[in-house]
Scaffold this active site. Structure first.
Site, mmCIF file in Angstrom:
data_model
loop_
_atom_site.group_PDB
_atom_site.id
_atom_site.type_symbol
_atom_site.label_atom_id
_atom_site.label_comp_id
_atom_site.label_asym_id
_atom_site.label_seq_id
_atom_site.Cartn_x
_atom_site.Cartn_y
_atom_site.Cartn_z
ATOM 1 C CD GLU A 160 4.686 7.304 -2.168
ATOM 2 O OE1 GLU A 160 3.831 6.854 -2.993
ATOM 3 O OE2 GLU A 160 4.500 7.118 -0.884
ATOM 4 C CB CYS A 215 2.102 0.482 0.499
ATOM 5 S SG CYS A 215 2.159 0.779 -1.339
ATOM 6 C CG ASP A 262 18.706 12.391 2.193
ATOM 7 O OD1 ASP A 262 17.934 11.730 1.393
ATOM 8 O OD2 ASP A 262 20.110 12.569 2.273
ATOM 9 C CG HIS A 263 20.306 8.626 3.020
ATOM 10 N ND1 HIS A 263 20.166 9.481 1.937
ATOM 11 C CD2 HIS A 263 20.882 7.356 2.109
ATOM 12 C CE1 HIS A 263 20.873 9.212 0.682
ATOM 13 N NE2 HIS A 263 21.194 7.794 0.952
ATOM 14 C CG HIS A 283 7.763 0.310 -0.100
ATOM 15 N ND1 HIS A 283 6.587 0.224 0.961
ATOM 16 C CD2 HIS A 283 7.469 1.761 -0.680
ATOM 17 C CE1 HIS A 283 5.820 1.310 0.614
ATOM 18 N NE2 HIS A 283 6.205 2.177 -0.015
ATOM 19 C CG HIS A 285 6.952 5.091 3.643
ATOM 20 N ND1 HIS A 285 5.797 5.651 3.478
ATOM 21 C CD2 HIS A 285 7.129 4.252 2.367
ATOM 22 C CE1 HIS A 285 5.182 5.327 2.242
ATOM 23 N NE2 HIS A 285 6.123 4.690 1.592
ATOM 24 C CG HIS A 309 8.819 5.923 -2.112
ATOM 25 N ND1 HIS A 309 8.317 5.420 -3.148
ATOM 26 C CD2 HIS A 309 7.929 5.664 -0.723
ATOM 27 C CE1 HIS A 309 7.282 4.854 -2.786
ATOM 28 N NE2 HIS A 309 6.903 4.764 -1.591
HETATM 29 N N1 LIG Z 1 -3.245 8.450 -1.133
HETATM 30 C C1 LIG Z 1 -1.980 7.924 -0.805
HETATM 31 N N2 LIG Z 1 -2.038 6.530 -1.425
HETATM 32 C C2 LIG Z 1 -1.026 5.762 -1.327
HETATM 33 C C3 LIG Z 1 0.236 6.421 -0.782
HETATM 34 C C4 LIG Z 1 0.144 7.768 -0.353
HETATM 35 O O1 LIG Z 1 1.164 8.162 0.117
HETATM 36 N N3 LIG Z 1 -1.033 8.556 -0.428
HETATM 37 N N4 LIG Z 1 1.398 5.560 -0.963
HETATM 38 C C5 LIG Z 1 1.326 4.223 -1.461
HETATM 39 C C6 LIG Z 1 2.669 3.689 -1.315
HETATM 40 O O2 LIG Z 1 3.503 4.394 -0.359
HETATM 41 C C7 LIG Z 1 3.312 3.193 -2.417
HETATM 42 O O3 LIG Z 1 4.761 3.299 -2.441
HETATM 43 C C8 LIG Z 1 2.827 3.551 -3.890
HETATM 44 O O4 LIG Z 1 2.643 2.436 -4.650
HETATM 45 P P1 LIG Z 1 2.361 2.544 -6.223
HETATM 46 O O5 LIG Z 1 1.043 3.452 -6.378
HETATM 47 O O6 LIG Z 1 2.151 1.110 -6.496
HETATM 48 O O7 LIG Z 1 3.428 3.197 -6.732
HETATM 49 P P2 LIG Z 1 4.090 3.181 -7.941
HETATM 50 O O8 LIG Z 1 3.690 4.494 -8.882
HETATM 51 O O9 LIG Z 1 5.616 3.220 -7.843
HETATM 52 O O10 LIG Z 1 3.743 2.064 -8.784
HETATM 53 P P3 LIG Z 1 3.320 1.811 -10.114
HETATM 54 O O11 LIG Z 1 2.914 0.392 -10.096
HETATM 55 O O12 LIG Z 1 4.862 1.743 -10.768
HETATM 56 O O13 LIG Z 1 2.364 2.858 -10.712
HETATM 57 C C9 LIG Z 1 0.089 3.748 -1.981
HETATM 58 N N5 LIG Z 1 -1.189 4.460 -1.975
HETATM 59 ZN ZN LIG Z 2 5.540 4.098 -0.406
#
Ligand SMILES: Nc1nc2c(c(=O)[nH]1)N=C([C@H](O)[C@H](O)COP(=O)(O)OP(=O)(O)OP(=O)(O)O)CN2
Ligand SMILES: [Zn+2]
Length: 152
Positions: free
Chosen positions: A135, A44, A90-91, A50, A25, A52
């Site tokens: 996520e 993002c 999915d996918h 990217h 997404h 998940h």
């Molecule tokens: N309230 C929300 N905030 C965010 C969402 C969401 O769904 N709700 N999603 C994202 C992004 O999709 C992003 O993929 C998340 O990024 P990040 O926080 O960096 O995720 P990770 O845990 O993989 O990162 P680390 O750096 O390893 O902690 C952003 N915000």
């Molecule tokens: Zn994301």
């Protein structure tokens, strides 16, 4: 004739089942400019998206049926989750393949609401209790519908 013996009070339990699905997404709002989107969503908002590996835990609440010993047959719940989550998501590219996200930002909050609405259509009325979406291992959303009564 004596009255029939009083039925013992029903026991209520919560039953959960989990699954995982993979999807990509991009966080991007049509209500914002490109600059505003980049500022709000950062990495993002990457134009090519990217991915998940989402994990979903669905919880159903109800009385334990005295005959079956079940709140819900987990085999049925598995089928509903397949139809309501796996088949549409999915996918997939959430933003491009799932009509719901054409105008709704594909945050985990909105993914949880989407799953709730899709599952609610299939489950017996008022039995869906909680949808929890991971996520990532660190980013987790719980949706319990629009709660009108205090948490039970
Ligand atoms: N309230 C929300 N905030 C965010 C969402 C969401 O769904 N709700 N999603 C994202 C992004 O999709 C992003 O993929 C998340 O990024 P990040 O926080 O960096 O995720 P990770 O845990 O993989 O990162 P680390 O750096 O390893 O902690 C952003 N915000
Ligand atoms: Zn994301």
């Amino acid at each position: 004739m004596p009255p029939p013996p009083a039925r013992p009070p029903g026991r209520t339990a919560r039953v959960s089942r989990c699954l995982s699905f993979s999807a990509c997404h991009r966080l991007h709002s049509k209500s914002l400019s490109d600059e505003e989107n980049l500022k709000l969503f950062g990495k993002c908002n990457n134009p090519n998206g990217h991915g998940h590996n989402y994990k979903v835990v669905v919880t159903v609440r109800g009385e334990i049926d005295p005959t079956s010993g079940m709140v819900i047959n987990l085999t049925d719940l598995k089928e509903y989750m397949q139809e309501a989550i796996m088949e549409p998501l999915d996918h997939k590219n959430l933003d491009k393949d799932v009509a719901y996200f054409a105008d709704v930002v594909s945050t985990t909050e909105n993914v949880a609401v989407y799953i709730w609405e899709n599952l609610q259509k299939r489950l017996p009325a008022r039995t869906l209790y909680k949808v929890k979406v991971y996520e990532t291992d660190q980013n987790i959303v719980v949706y319990k519908g629009e709660e009108t009564t205090p948490e039970k």
